[in-house]
Design a protein around this motif. Structure first.
Motif, PDB file in Angstrom:
ATOM      1  N   SER A  18       2.513   5.030  -6.296  1.00  0.00           N
ATOM      2  CA  SER A  18       3.025   4.567  -5.008  1.00  0.00           C
ATOM      3  C   SER A  18       1.943   3.814  -4.229  1.00  0.00           C
ATOM      4  O   SER A  18       2.200   2.764  -3.635  1.00  0.00           O
ATOM      5  CB  SER A  18       3.534   5.763  -4.184  1.00  0.00           C
ATOM      6  OG  SER A  18       3.934   5.346  -2.895  1.00  0.00           O
ATOM      7  N   LYS A  56      -0.289  -3.686  -4.238  1.00  0.00           N
ATOM      8  CA  LYS A  56       0.255  -4.892  -4.866  1.00  0.00           C
ATOM      9  C   LYS A  56       1.098  -5.679  -3.870  1.00  0.00           C
ATOM     10  O   LYS A  56       0.971  -6.909  -3.760  1.00  0.00           O
ATOM     11  CB  LYS A  56       1.100  -4.497  -6.084  1.00  0.00           C
ATOM     12  CG  LYS A  56       1.700  -5.683  -6.827  1.00  0.00           C
ATOM     13  CD  LYS A  56       2.509  -5.204  -8.027  1.00  0.00           C
ATOM     14  CE  LYS A  56       3.121  -6.379  -8.774  1.00  0.00           C
ATOM     15  NZ  LYS A  56       3.921  -5.912  -9.941  1.00  0.00           N
ATOM     16  N   ARG A  57       1.964  -4.977  -3.109  1.00  0.00           N
ATOM     17  CA  ARG A  57       2.795  -5.660  -2.107  1.00  0.00           C
ATOM     18  C   ARG A  57       1.930  -6.279  -1.019  1.00  0.00           C
ATOM     19  O   ARG A  57       2.170  -7.407  -0.580  1.00  0.00           O
ATOM     20  CB  ARG A  57       3.791  -4.674  -1.493  1.00  0.00           C
ATOM     21  CG  ARG A  57       4.907  -4.244  -2.427  1.00  0.00           C
ATOM     22  CD  ARG A  57       6.011  -3.547  -1.651  1.00  0.00           C
ATOM     23  NE  ARG A  57       5.520  -2.344  -0.989  1.00  0.00           N
ATOM     24  CZ  ARG A  57       5.517  -1.140  -1.556  1.00  0.00           C
ATOM     25  NH1 ARG A  57       5.962  -0.987  -2.783  1.00  0.00           N
ATOM     26  NH2 ARG A  57       5.068  -0.087  -0.882  1.00  0.00           N
ATOM     27  N   MET A  58       0.912  -5.528  -0.574  1.00  0.00           N
ATOM     28  CA  MET A  58       0.047  -6.006   0.495  1.00  0.00           C
ATOM     29  C   MET A  58      -0.670  -7.292   0.086  1.00  0.00           C
ATOM     30  O   MET A  58      -0.698  -8.266   0.832  1.00  0.00           O
ATOM     31  CB  MET A  58      -0.977  -4.937   0.857  1.00  0.00           C
ATOM     32  CG  MET A  58      -1.987  -5.370   1.914  1.00  0.00           C
ATOM     33  SD  MET A  58      -1.299  -5.389   3.576  1.00  0.00           S
ATOM     34  CE  MET A  58      -1.218  -3.632   3.895  1.00  0.00           C
ATOM     35  N   TYR A  68      -5.803  -6.538  -7.703  1.00  0.00           N
ATOM     36  CA  TYR A  68      -4.699  -7.499  -7.661  1.00  0.00           C
ATOM     37  C   TYR A  68      -5.145  -8.840  -7.087  1.00  0.00           C
ATOM     38  O   TYR A  68      -4.649  -9.892  -7.502  1.00  0.00           O
ATOM     39  CB  TYR A  68      -3.522  -6.922  -6.868  1.00  0.00           C
ATOM     40  CG  TYR A  68      -2.670  -6.022  -7.710  1.00  0.00           C
ATOM     41  CD1 TYR A  68      -1.797  -6.540  -8.671  1.00  0.00           C
ATOM     42  CD2 TYR A  68      -2.749  -4.638  -7.578  1.00  0.00           C
ATOM     43  CE1 TYR A  68      -1.027  -5.710  -9.465  1.00  0.00           C
ATOM     44  CE2 TYR A  68      -1.982  -3.796  -8.376  1.00  0.00           C
ATOM     45  CZ  TYR A  68      -1.124  -4.347  -9.307  1.00  0.00           C
ATOM     46  OH  TYR A  68      -0.363  -3.518 -10.106  1.00  0.00           O
ATOM     47  N   CYS A 118      -6.200  -3.101  -4.309  1.00  0.00           N
ATOM     48  CA  CYS A 118      -6.153  -4.402  -3.611  1.00  0.00           C
ATOM     49  C   CYS A 118      -7.128  -5.383  -4.242  1.00  0.00           C
ATOM     50  O   CYS A 118      -6.795  -6.547  -4.504  1.00  0.00           O
ATOM     51  CB  CYS A 118      -6.478  -4.223  -2.133  1.00  0.00           C
ATOM     52  SG  CYS A 118      -5.136  -3.532  -1.137  1.00  0.00           S
ATOM     53  N   GLU A 164       7.536   5.034   6.051  1.00  0.00           N
ATOM     54  CA  GLU A 164       8.631   4.143   5.685  1.00  0.00           C
ATOM     55  C   GLU A 164       9.994   4.762   5.993  1.00  0.00           C
ATOM     56  O   GLU A 164      10.982   4.044   6.153  1.00  0.00           O
ATOM     57  CB  GLU A 164       8.546   3.794   4.196  1.00  0.00           C
ATOM     58  CG  GLU A 164       7.327   2.984   3.792  1.00  0.00           C
ATOM     59  CD  GLU A 164       6.122   3.851   3.445  1.00  0.00           C
ATOM     60  OE1 GLU A 164       5.129   3.306   2.951  1.00  0.00           O
ATOM     61  OE2 GLU A 164       6.205   5.079   3.686  1.00  0.00           O
ATOM     62  N   ALA A 169       1.332   0.474  -5.873  1.00  0.00           N
ATOM     63  CA  ALA A 169       2.441  -0.443  -5.571  1.00  0.00           C
ATOM     64  C   ALA A 169       2.302  -1.006  -4.154  1.00  0.00           C
ATOM     65  O   ALA A 169       2.583  -2.187  -3.915  1.00  0.00           O
ATOM     66  CB  ALA A 169       3.773   0.280  -5.727  1.00  0.00           C
ATOM     67  N   SER A 170       1.864  -0.163  -3.212  1.00  0.00           N
ATOM     68  CA  SER A 170       1.648  -0.641  -1.841  1.00  0.00           C
ATOM     69  C   SER A 170       0.554  -1.707  -1.803  1.00  0.00           C
ATOM     70  O   SER A 170       0.670  -2.711  -1.095  1.00  0.00           O
ATOM     71  CB  SER A 170       1.270   0.527  -0.927  1.00  0.00           C
ATOM     72  OG  SER A 170       2.323   1.449  -0.811  1.00  0.00           O
ATOM     73  N   ARG A 204       0.160  -9.384  -2.234  1.00  0.00           N
ATOM     74  CA  ARG A 204       1.119 -10.466  -2.441  1.00  0.00           C
ATOM     75  C   ARG A 204       1.522 -11.088  -1.110  1.00  0.00           C
ATOM     76  O   ARG A 204       1.566 -12.308  -0.965  1.00  0.00           O
ATOM     77  CB  ARG A 204       2.354  -9.950  -3.173  1.00  0.00           C
ATOM     78  CG  ARG A 204       3.357 -11.068  -3.483  1.00  0.00           C
ATOM     79  CD  ARG A 204       4.552 -10.567  -4.275  1.00  0.00           C
ATOM     80  NE  ARG A 204       5.382  -9.671  -3.486  1.00  0.00           N
ATOM     81  CZ  ARG A 204       5.572  -8.397  -3.790  1.00  0.00           C
ATOM     82  NH1 ARG A 204       4.963  -7.868  -4.837  1.00  0.00           N
ATOM     83  NH2 ARG A 204       6.359  -7.646  -3.049  1.00  0.00           N
ATOM     84  N   HIS A 205       1.774 -10.231  -0.100  1.00  0.00           N
ATOM     85  CA  HIS A 205       2.148 -10.756   1.210  1.00  0.00           C
ATOM     86  C   HIS A 205       1.019 -11.565   1.827  1.00  0.00           C
ATOM     87  O   HIS A 205       1.235 -12.602   2.440  1.00  0.00           O
ATOM     88  CB  HIS A 205       2.538  -9.606   2.140  1.00  0.00           C
ATOM     89  CG  HIS A 205       3.789  -8.916   1.725  1.00  0.00           C
ATOM     90  ND1 HIS A 205       4.142  -7.652   2.169  1.00  0.00           N
ATOM     91  CD2 HIS A 205       4.784  -9.297   0.886  1.00  0.00           C
ATOM     92  CE1 HIS A 205       5.287  -7.301   1.618  1.00  0.00           C
ATOM     93  NE2 HIS A 205       5.692  -8.280   0.848  1.00  0.00           N
TER      94      HIS A 205
END
Length: 309
Positions: free
Chosen positions: A285, A291-293, A257, A254, A56, A288-289, A295-296
């Protein structure tokens, strides 16, 4: 034949040529040193307080997360690593979603016979596919996985001497030179695409399947966080060995979530990850990744329910 220091530039040039050829086939690559490790060191290696980073920050040196199929990017990575003598092929990425079956010989066991026994017991056959011969006498079988399935890395879980390279892992590409010799494609297999992984074998590579909830399920998710599905995800993380801890944690998060139990299971997942040797910061961390994955993916037009990253 092992490499010497007489023609290091020539070895790098050959490695780059092979890497570019692989990239043309849709295989994302990174430069490797003669020890088979990523040639570019982490830009955060001198900062013990740096948060976990998978690229990142925008700088190279993040191992398999640097992998690319873009020729310009591949050339730039090799230009920054003129000592590279090989290249790694990232597993789990589109379009091939590569799964590597590493049949090792160093354990003193017959891993080929072990795979043959697994195939007989579970009624599958290994299709014609790319086979890479290693300097130690082992073999790498290239298989293609489904795009919606994350195959974790494992070492000896199927049988002694059989390692699996999945998401977050890489295979040493054919044409790479190491201290022990050259990796080469087995005759008659170089032109083949990675064959689809047999479903019965794929089931062996994945964690225990999801189980519908029974007594004790909570919040209408059909999952029992104490003794059912959530507990299975925690056991999956706890069983991780060094080199697969982040991958297993990411996979489990994953799944959690996707099924709506991520917020409830997050703290327990962190505790499980700490037990395997990760720090709390690294674990949070990674979660959180995940969770973002998820969600996207759920926000993608036309994405099916429960689509996996």
């Amino acid at each position: 034949m092992a490499i010497t220091d007489r023609h290091p530039r020539q070895a790098t040039t050959m490695a780059l040529a092979h890497a570019l050829s692989a990239a043309e086939r849709g295989l994302a690559v990174i430069p490797l040193s003669r020890t088979k490790l990523p040639a570019l060191r982490s830009p955060h290696r001198d900062d013990p307080t740096a948060p976990p980073c998978h690229g990142e920050c925008g700088r190279p040196g993040h191992g398999v997360y640097d992998a690319s199929t873009d020729p310009a990017r591949v050339r730039a990575l090799f230009a920054m690593a003129p000592w590279a003598t090989g290249y790694g092929i990232a597993c789990g990425l589109a379009p091939h979603h590569l799964i590597g079956v590493d049949l090792d010989t160093k354990t003193g066991t017959d891993s080929t016979a072990a795979l043959r026994e697994l195939a007989l017991r579970h009624l599958f056959t290994i299709p014609a596919t790319v086979v890479v011969l290693t300097p130690s006498g082992g073999r790498h079988l290239w298989l293609s996985g489904p795009p919606d399935v994350v195959v974790p890395n494992s070492a000896g879980r199927l049988a002694p001497g059989i390692d699996i390279r999945g998401a977050g892992g890489y295979l040493v590409g054919p044409g790479s030179r190491t201290d022990h010799g050259v990796y080469a494609t087995a005759p008659g297999t170089a032109h083949l695409p990675p064959a689809p992984c047999p479903p019965a074998l794929l089931r062996l590579l994945l964690p225990p399947p999801r189980h519908p909830g029974g007594p004790g399920t909570r919040h209408g998710h059909g999952k029992d966080l104490g003794h059912g599905y959530g507990q299975g995800l925690l056991h999956f993380v706890l069983a991780a060995h060094q080199g697969q801890r982040n991958t297993r944690l990411f996979w489990a998060a994953c799944r959690a979530y996707e099924d709506g139990i991520g917020p409830e299971l997050a703290d327990a997942l962190v505790d499980a990850a700490i037990h395997t040797g990760l720090t709390a910061r690294e674990a949070r961390s990674t979660i959180a990744s995940a969770k973002r994955m998820t969600r996207h993916r759920s926000e993608e037009p036309g994405a099916p329910d429960g689509a996996r990253p």
